[in-house]
Scaffold this motif. Structure first.
Motif, PDB file in Angstrom:
ATOM      1  N   LYS A  67     -15.634   1.046 -13.374  1.00  0.00           N
ATOM      2  CA  LYS A  67     -14.646   0.660 -14.381  1.00  0.00           C
ATOM      3  C   LYS A  67     -15.390   0.110 -15.594  1.00  0.00           C
ATOM      4  O   LYS A  67     -16.180  -0.827 -15.477  1.00  0.00           O
ATOM      5  CB  LYS A  67     -13.674  -0.377 -13.827  1.00  0.00           C
ATOM      6  CG  LYS A  67     -12.552  -0.747 -14.801  1.00  0.00           C
ATOM      7  CD  LYS A  67     -11.542  -1.703 -14.180  1.00  0.00           C
ATOM      8  CE  LYS A  67     -10.690  -0.994 -13.144  1.00  0.00           C
ATOM      9  NZ  LYS A  67      -9.578  -1.875 -12.674  1.00  0.00           N
ATOM     10  N   VAL A  68     -15.121   0.699 -16.761  1.00  0.00           N
ATOM     11  CA  VAL A  68     -15.871   0.397 -17.978  1.00  0.00           C
ATOM     12  C   VAL A  68     -14.927  -0.152 -19.042  1.00  0.00           C
ATOM     13  O   VAL A  68     -13.879   0.446 -19.323  1.00  0.00           O
ATOM     14  CB  VAL A  68     -16.570   1.660 -18.525  1.00  0.00           C
ATOM     15  CG1 VAL A  68     -17.452   1.320 -19.724  1.00  0.00           C
ATOM     16  CG2 VAL A  68     -17.388   2.345 -17.435  1.00  0.00           C
ATOM     17  N   ARG A  69     -15.307  -1.279 -19.635  1.00  0.00           N
ATOM     18  CA  ARG A  69     -14.524  -1.858 -20.717  1.00  0.00           C
ATOM     19  C   ARG A  69     -15.126  -1.415 -22.054  1.00  0.00           C
ATOM     20  O   ARG A  69     -16.248  -1.766 -22.398  1.00  0.00           O
ATOM     21  CB  ARG A  69     -14.508  -3.383 -20.645  1.00  0.00           C
ATOM     22  CG  ARG A  69     -13.703  -4.046 -21.768  1.00  0.00           C
ATOM     23  CD  ARG A  69     -13.808  -5.563 -21.737  1.00  0.00           C
ATOM     24  NE  ARG A  69     -13.083  -6.134 -20.605  1.00  0.00           N
ATOM     25  CZ  ARG A  69     -13.666  -6.726 -19.572  1.00  0.00           C
ATOM     26  NH1 ARG A  69     -14.999  -6.817 -19.523  1.00  0.00           N
ATOM     27  NH2 ARG A  69     -12.948  -7.230 -18.582  1.00  0.00           N
ATOM     28  N   LEU A  70     -14.352  -0.638 -22.801  1.00  0.00           N
ATOM     29  CA  LEU A  70     -14.787  -0.194 -24.121  1.00  0.00           C
ATOM     30  C   LEU A  70     -14.002  -0.955 -25.195  1.00  0.00           C
ATOM     31  O   LEU A  70     -12.913  -1.491 -24.928  1.00  0.00           O
ATOM     32  CB  LEU A  70     -14.566   1.311 -24.281  1.00  0.00           C
ATOM     33  CG  LEU A  70     -15.446   2.217 -23.412  1.00  0.00           C
ATOM     34  CD1 LEU A  70     -15.164   3.684 -23.716  1.00  0.00           C
ATOM     35  CD2 LEU A  70     -16.929   1.914 -23.612  1.00  0.00           C
ATOM     36  N   PRO A  71     -14.544  -1.023 -26.417  1.00  0.00           N
ATOM     37  CA  PRO A  71     -13.868  -1.783 -27.489  1.00  0.00           C
ATOM     38  C   PRO A  71     -12.465  -1.246 -27.766  1.00  0.00           C
ATOM     39  O   PRO A  71     -12.258  -0.034 -27.824  1.00  0.00           O
ATOM     40  CB  PRO A  71     -14.788  -1.576 -28.702  1.00  0.00           C
ATOM     41  CG  PRO A  71     -16.126  -1.246 -28.114  1.00  0.00           C
ATOM     42  CD  PRO A  71     -15.843  -0.483 -26.856  1.00  0.00           C
ATOM     43  N   LYS A  72     -11.536  -2.165 -27.945  1.00  0.00           N
ATOM     44  CA  LYS A  72     -10.155  -1.752 -28.192  1.00  0.00           C
ATOM     45  C   LYS A  72      -9.963  -1.155 -29.578  1.00  0.00           C
ATOM     46  O   LYS A  72      -8.936  -0.533 -29.849  1.00  0.00           O
ATOM     47  CB  LYS A  72      -9.203  -2.923 -27.984  1.00  0.00           C
ATOM     48  CG  LYS A  72      -9.462  -4.128 -28.874  1.00  0.00           C
ATOM     49  CD  LYS A  72      -8.554  -5.279 -28.452  1.00  0.00           C
ATOM     50  CE  LYS A  72      -8.838  -6.547 -29.249  1.00  0.00           C
ATOM     51  NZ  LYS A  72      -8.021  -7.685 -28.757  1.00  0.00           N
ATOM     52  N   ASP A  73     -10.983  -1.330 -30.450  1.00  0.00           N
ATOM     53  CA  ASP A  73     -10.875  -0.721 -31.781  1.00  0.00           C
ATOM     54  C   ASP A  73     -11.255   0.758 -31.766  1.00  0.00           C
ATOM     55  O   ASP A  73     -11.206   1.422 -32.813  1.00  0.00           O
ATOM     56  CB  ASP A  73     -11.735  -1.488 -32.798  1.00  0.00           C
ATOM     57  CG  ASP A  73     -13.231  -1.436 -32.468  1.00  0.00           C
ATOM     58  OD1 ASP A  73     -13.630  -0.724 -31.520  1.00  0.00           O
ATOM     59  OD2 ASP A  73     -14.011  -2.131 -33.165  1.00  0.00           O
ATOM     60  N   GLY A  74     -11.628   1.278 -30.612  1.00  0.00           N
ATOM     61  CA  GLY A  74     -11.943   2.703 -30.510  1.00  0.00           C
ATOM     62  C   GLY A  74     -13.279   3.093 -31.095  1.00  0.00           C
ATOM     63  O   GLY A  74     -13.540   4.284 -31.313  1.00  0.00           O
ATOM     64  N   SER A  75     -14.140   2.119 -31.354  1.00  0.00           N
ATOM     65  CA  SER A  75     -15.440   2.420 -31.984  1.00  0.00           C
ATOM     66  C   SER A  75     -16.358   3.216 -31.064  1.00  0.00           C
ATOM     67  O   SER A  75     -17.307   3.847 -31.532  1.00  0.00           O
ATOM     68  CB  SER A  75     -16.121   1.121 -32.420  1.00  0.00           C
ATOM     69  OG  SER A  75     -16.261   0.230 -31.321  1.00  0.00           O
TER      70      SER A  75
END
Length: 268
Positions: A67-75
């Motif tokens: 499970k990977v957390r990526l930036p919520k700004d979609g960068s």
């Protein structure tokens, strides 16, 4: 090259080491095997439980969900993230072969130490911190025979080998034939290049490259079906190493690393 040793204890140690390497990436929230959740704080305890749940024999692969957390700004997108699969050790330096299943964000890999994983990535876009993937240096690719074909071939060789030693002759034979066919396709492309055309009314009595190594497979068995499939896997490996150099003159052969895994399987 040092011989590869595979047994449950060694494979468990390698799995725990790999888990610690994975959690060095701050964006990894958790890992999961057979519904057993592993976090940074539970690698030792839950990691051992997860390995036990997923282990069947030395030919086992591990289905590992990350499970990977990526930036919520979609960068950073999932596609961009997976281009840097080398951050998880999946590169020519440490892996023998790998292939992607893009629809499911899965990377199937066999490492040079003989361990196989299906790495399944689940992305959630809720992070506030940026994820720095570092520079991405794309490999030089020959469109006539993309690098992904090479990586896939060697993954399938080991996948077929595991099926063979589990006596699944239908699937192992199917996969071995696929890889032999790959060498034939390479030869057809080379013929097209030689004659500057893809239309050939008649052939040229071509030598089939993989056939020249049939009958030389050194791993013995009283089982004729086993030997027939093994013979094709062995011949395909040697032929592939020779043929790839037409498309990539600097290519370093991988058959010796494949045979090292085979030796480990044979000892078990």
């Amino acid at each position: 090259m040092d011989p590869i040793r595979l047994n449950k204890e060694i494979m468990e140690g390698s799995f725990l080491k790999y888990m610690n390497e994975i959690f060095m990436h701050r964006e990894i929230i958790s890992a999961c095997v057979k519904e057993i959740i592993i976090t940074r704080d539970t690698v030792e305890e839950n990691g051992r439980k997860a390995f036990e749940a997923g282990f069947h024999d030395v030919y086992s692969d591990t289905d590992l969900s990350l499970k990977v957390r990526l930036p919520k700004d979609g960068s950073v997108t999932a596609e961009e993230y997976l281009k840097r699969i080398d951050r998880f050790g999946v590169s020519e330096d440490t892996a023998l072969g790998w292939m992607f299943v893009p629809v499911n964000h899965v990377c199937r890999v066999v490492f040079k130490n003989g361990l196989r994983y299906d790495l399944c990535f689940e992305f959630i876009y809720e992070g506030d911190e940026p994820v720095d993937l570092g520079p991405y240096d794309a490999e030089d690719d020959n469109p006539e025979w993309p690098v992904e074909n090479i990586n896939r071939f060697w993954f399938i060789e080991v996948q077929a080998l595991g099926k063979l030693y589990r006596r699944d002759y239908l699937i192992s034979s199917h996969l071995a034939n696929m890889n032999c066919n790959d060498t034939l396709v390479m030869q057809m492309i080379m013929r097209d290049q030689k004659y500057a055309t893809s239309h050939h009314r008649y052939g040229y009595s071509e030598k089939l490259e993989y056939v020249s190594d049939l009958g030389r497979m050194p791993y013995g068995s009283d089982d004729a079906a086993f030997c027939r499939i093994a013979d094709h896997l062995y011949a395909a490996a040697l032929a592939y190493d020779r043929l790839v150099k037409h498309f990539y003159p600097g290519y370093q052969g991988r058959s010796s690393e494949f045979f090292a895994v085979w030796d480990a399987y044979e000892r078990n």
